[in-house]
Design a protein around this motif. Structure first.
Motif, PDB file in Angstrom:
ATOM      1  N   LYS A  65       0.827  -1.202   0.000  1.00 46.49           N
ATOM      2  CA  LYS A  65       0.000   0.000   0.000  1.00 46.49           C
ATOM      3  C   LYS A  65       0.864   1.255   0.000  1.00 46.49           C
ATOM      4  CE  LYS A  65      -3.807   2.213   2.506  1.00 46.49           C
ATOM      5  NZ  LYS A  65      -4.727   2.101   3.683  1.00 46.49           N
ATOM      6  N   ILE A  89      -8.330 -10.911  -2.737  1.00 47.01           N
ATOM      7  CA  ILE A  89      -9.033  -9.727  -3.223  1.00 47.01           C
ATOM      8  C   ILE A  89      -8.412  -8.465  -2.634  1.00 47.01           C
ATOM      9  CG2 ILE A  89     -11.227  -8.466  -3.125  1.00 47.01           C
ATOM     10  CD1 ILE A  89     -12.610 -11.253  -3.228  1.00 47.01           C
ATOM     11  N   ASP A  90      -8.118  -8.507  -1.337  1.00 48.88           N
ATOM     12  CA  ASP A  90      -7.502  -7.349  -0.681  1.00 48.88           C
ATOM     13  C   ASP A  90      -6.149  -7.028  -1.311  1.00 48.88           C
ATOM     14  OD1 ASP A  90      -9.654  -7.200   1.024  1.00 48.88           O
ATOM     15  OD2 ASP A  90      -8.651  -8.240   2.683  1.00 48.88           O
ATOM     16  N   ASN A  93      -6.646  -5.509  -4.756  1.00 49.51           N
ATOM     17  CA  ASN A  93      -7.200  -4.165  -4.661  1.00 49.51           C
ATOM     18  C   ASN A  93      -6.168  -3.140  -4.187  1.00 49.51           C
ATOM     19  OD1 ASN A  93      -9.768  -4.796  -5.568  1.00 49.51           O
ATOM     20  ND2 ASN A  93     -10.590  -5.190  -3.522  1.00 49.51           N
TER      21      ASN A  93
END
Length: 223
Positions: A65, A89-90, A93
């Motif tokens: 991130k 998914i995290d 994303n």
């Protein structure tokens, strides 16, 4: 090609390092989240491999991130012991490009890296050709006029970098950034020495010289 590996389990790191280095990749191994995040921010990488579970205050996803928030766009593969769909998914994303569940084979990891690099246009061809010089990046065989050229691991990586950038002047710093890992001393003449050895193997005794010095700038490979 230079890869950042963030992995705090030494056994897994050694396994990945050995496999990637055998494929002529330069690899920086960060064994802590803090070190990995710092290197990801300041060094030019072609790809990254981040483990999710790391000791300390951060995990692989939080590093990812922050890396993406800093505008770093190199492709990243996330390693994890879980195949949980929500975790995948995290990761995607947050900017991951791929997700690989442990245990994994080195062949699969290498194939995924090459697939990502092809997508990023960093690797587009298996066989590279400049003039009468040919390099097969899968079999690690170099030939000129059909005659094999014996290269060590670093010479191969160096030649591949030149052949992926034909006609482009590559400075010493550019070569260090993409062919060597962080253990390379930028104040030594290691690049020039390896260039000399490579030139002896591909150009000596041949009328047409391919590897050229651009005085004051660096080197380039062209017909």
């Amino acid at each position: 090609m230079r890869i950042l590996l963030i992995e705090d389990e030494k056994g897994i790191a050694d396994f990945v390092l050995k496999g990637l280095q055998s494929e002529r990749f330069a690899v920086d191994w960060a064994n802590t989240a803090e070190k990995g995040l710092l290197w990801a921010k300041v060094n030019p990488y072609d790809a990254g491999i981040f483990d999710i579970r790391l000791s300390g205050g951060q995990d692989g996803l939080s590093i990812l991130k922050e890396v993406r928030a800093k505008g770093k766009i190199f492709p990243v593969i996330i390693l994890s012991v879980t195949s949980d769909a929500q975790t995948k998914i995290d990761a995607l994303n947050l900017g991951a490009d791929d997700y690989l569940t442990k245990p994994f084979s080195m062949a699969e990891l290498t194939a995924r890296i090459r697939a990502l690099l092809r997508r990023e246009k960093k690797i587009t061809e298996q066989i590279l050709i400049v003039g009468d010089l040919s390099l097969d990046t899968r079999t690690h065989v170099a030939t000129r006029l059909g005659r094999p050229i014996v290269l060590n691991r670093k010479e191969f990586a160096l030649l591949e970098y030149f052949m992926r950038n034909p006609g482009i002047v590559l400075t010493r710093n550019m070569i260090l950034d993409h062919v060597w890992d962080m253990n390379a001393d930028p104040f030594t003449n290691t690049v020039d020495v390896h260039i000399r050895f490579l030139r002896e193997k591909i150009d000596d005794g041949r009328e047409k010289k391919l590897l050229k010095t651009v005085h004051g700038y660096g080197y380039k490979l062209e017909e």
